[in-house]
Design a protein around this motif. Structure first.
Motif, short mmCIF file in Angstrom:
data_model
loop_
_atom_site.label_atom_id
_atom_site.label_comp_id
_atom_site.label_asym_id
_atom_site.label_seq_id
_atom_site.Cartn_x
_atom_site.Cartn_y
_atom_site.Cartn_z
N ILE A 190 0.84 -1.22 0.00
CA ILE A 190 0.00 0.00 0.00
C ILE A 190 0.86 1.26 0.00
O ILE A 190 0.51 2.26 -0.61
CB ILE A 190 -1.08 0.03 1.12
N VAL A 191 1.99 1.20 0.68
CA VAL A 191 2.87 2.36 0.69
C VAL A 191 3.45 2.59 -0.71
O VAL A 191 3.53 3.73 -1.19
CB VAL A 191 3.94 2.15 1.79
N SER A 192 3.82 1.51 -1.38
CA SER A 192 4.38 1.63 -2.73
C SER A 192 3.33 2.12 -3.72
O SER A 192 3.63 2.87 -4.65
CB SER A 192 4.93 0.28 -3.21
N LYS A 193 2.10 1.72 -3.50
CA LYS A 193 1.04 2.10 -4.44
C LYS A 193 0.42 3.47 -4.14
O LYS A 193 0.13 4.23 -5.06
CB LYS A 193 -0.06 1.02 -4.45
N TYR A 194 0.24 3.79 -2.86
CA TYR A 194 -0.58 4.96 -2.53
C TYR A 194 0.18 6.14 -1.92
O TYR A 194 -0.39 7.23 -1.84
CB TYR A 194 -1.71 4.58 -1.56
N ALA A 195 1.42 5.95 -1.47
CA ALA A 195 2.11 7.08 -0.80
C ALA A 195 2.45 8.19 -1.80
O ALA A 195 2.80 7.91 -2.94
CB ALA A 195 3.38 6.59 -0.11
N LYS A 196 2.33 9.42 -1.32
CA LYS A 196 2.60 10.57 -2.20
C LYS A 196 4.10 10.88 -2.24
O LYS A 196 4.57 11.62 -3.08
CB LYS A 196 1.82 11.80 -1.72
N ASN A 197 4.84 10.35 -1.26
CA ASN A 197 6.30 10.49 -1.28
C ASN A 197 6.90 9.21 -0.69
O ASN A 197 6.16 8.31 -0.29
CB ASN A 197 6.74 11.73 -0.50
N ASN A 198 8.23 9.15 -0.64
CA ASN A 198 8.84 7.88 -0.19
C ASN A 198 9.34 7.91 1.25
O ASN A 198 10.18 7.10 1.64
CB ASN A 198 9.95 7.45 -1.17
N LEU A 199 8.80 8.84 2.05
CA LEU A 199 9.29 8.98 3.43
C LEU A 199 9.07 7.72 4.28
O LEU A 199 9.95 7.32 5.04
CB LEU A 199 8.62 10.18 4.11
N LEU A 200 7.91 7.12 4.15
CA LEU A 200 7.60 5.96 5.00
C LEU A 200 8.35 4.71 4.58
O LEU A 200 8.46 3.74 5.34
CB LEU A 200 6.09 5.67 4.97
N TYR A 201 8.85 4.72 3.33
CA TYR A 201 9.54 3.55 2.80
C TYR A 201 10.60 4.04 1.80
O TYR A 201 10.43 3.93 0.58
CB TYR A 201 8.50 2.63 2.13
N PRO A 202 11.67 4.63 2.35
CA PRO A 202 12.67 5.29 1.50
C PRO A 202 13.28 4.37 0.45
O PRO A 202 13.41 3.16 0.68
CB PRO A 202 13.74 5.73 2.50
N GLU A 203 13.65 4.96 -0.67
CA GLU A 203 14.23 4.15 -1.75
C GLU A 203 15.71 3.81 -1.51
O GLU A 203 16.21 2.83 -2.06
CB GLU A 203 14.09 4.88 -3.08
N ASP A 204 16.36 4.62 -0.70
CA ASP A 204 17.78 4.38 -0.41
C ASP A 204 17.98 2.91 0.04
O ASP A 204 17.31 2.43 0.95
CB ASP A 204 18.22 5.34 0.70
N LEU A 205 18.92 2.26 -0.65
CA LEU A 205 19.13 0.82 -0.46
C LEU A 205 19.35 0.42 1.00
O LEU A 205 18.72 -0.51 1.52
CB LEU A 205 20.34 0.40 -1.31
#
Ligand SMILES: N[C@@H](CCC(=O)N[C@@H](CS)C(=O)NCC(=O)O)C(=O)O
Length: 217
Positions: free
Chosen positions: A74-89
């Motif tokens: 849901i975070v990947s699909k609906y979040a407006k930014n990546n704060l809750l699930y950062p892309e940084d490896l």
């Protein structure tokens, strides 16, 4: 159409997903499963989720279970930014490590004592179960070493996953606030998040269910 969540409020796995959805401002079509009357073991639910765990998400024709997988989806699909699930490896890797800790250690410890009380009529929590939970509190304390939140300097889905379980464990096996200062502070921080609001009802429910059976709480 809003995704459907098959849920049971008292379940910490469900509450972790509800906190995430609240943070995303995502509304579910909520379908309550009567867990205490074993509705999750009915054939209709097996068809949806052969592992018969709660929660299960249905998003159009896509079916997904396991709270951690649902939160990431849901975070990947609906979040407006990546704060809750950062892309940084590396940030993401630490989040995954925390989620696996929840899945593989904490929730197993909770399940051990909850099932013993619910289904084996135990009226107290076994000493060995308590010790295991205290040991986990110690591990969580180390997660917070040099960090504000459980996986870094900002709130992520790892906080949501862990607070749902930790708040439940804490209701039965209290966190020693002097010994685990960082953990106690983190619990308070989580409680002050607006999205934490949706954890309260189910937490109260599980407390009431188990408290009635436990002689010590
Ligand atoms: N790893 C799963 C655990 C879910 C789970 O075990 N939920 C419990 C309720 S708290 C359940 O459905 N138990 C019923 C069963 O395993 O039959 C998740 O995070 O969703």
């Amino acid at each position: 159409m809003a995704p459907t969540l098959y849920m049971y409020q008292a379940s910490s796995s469900v509450r972790a997903v509800l906190i995430t959805a609240k943070a995303l401002d995502l509304k579910f079509n909520e379908k309550e499963i009567d867990f205490l009357h074993l509705d999750h073991l009915k054939p209709e639910y097996f068809q949806l989720n052969p592992q018969h765990t709660i929660p299960t998400l249905v998003d159009d024709d896509f079916i997904l279970w396991d709270s951690h997988a649902i939160m990431i989806y849901i975070v990947s699909k609906y979040a407006k930014n990546n704060l809750l699930y950062p892309e940084d490896l590396k940030k993401r890797a630490v989040i995954h490590q925390r989620l696996y800790f929840e899945a593989g250690v904490l929730s197993v410890q909770m399940r051990n004592f909850a099932f013993a009380v619910l289904y084996e009529n135990k009226t107290s929590i076994d000493q060995k179960d308590k010790e295991a939970i205290h040991e986990s509190y110690g591990i969580l304390e180390t997660f917070l070493e040099g960090k504000v939140w459980i996986a870094g300097d900002s709130v992520t889905i790892a906080d949501y996953s862990l607070i749902a379980t930790v708040s439940t464990l804490n209701a039965f096996v209290s966190i020693d606030t002097k010994k685990y200062r960082k953990l106690s502070k983190w619990v308070l921080q989580c409680e002050n998040l607006p999205e934490y609001e949706v954890n309260r009802k189910g937490l109260m429910e599980v407390h009431n269910i188990l408290k009635n059976k436990l002689s010590i709480v």
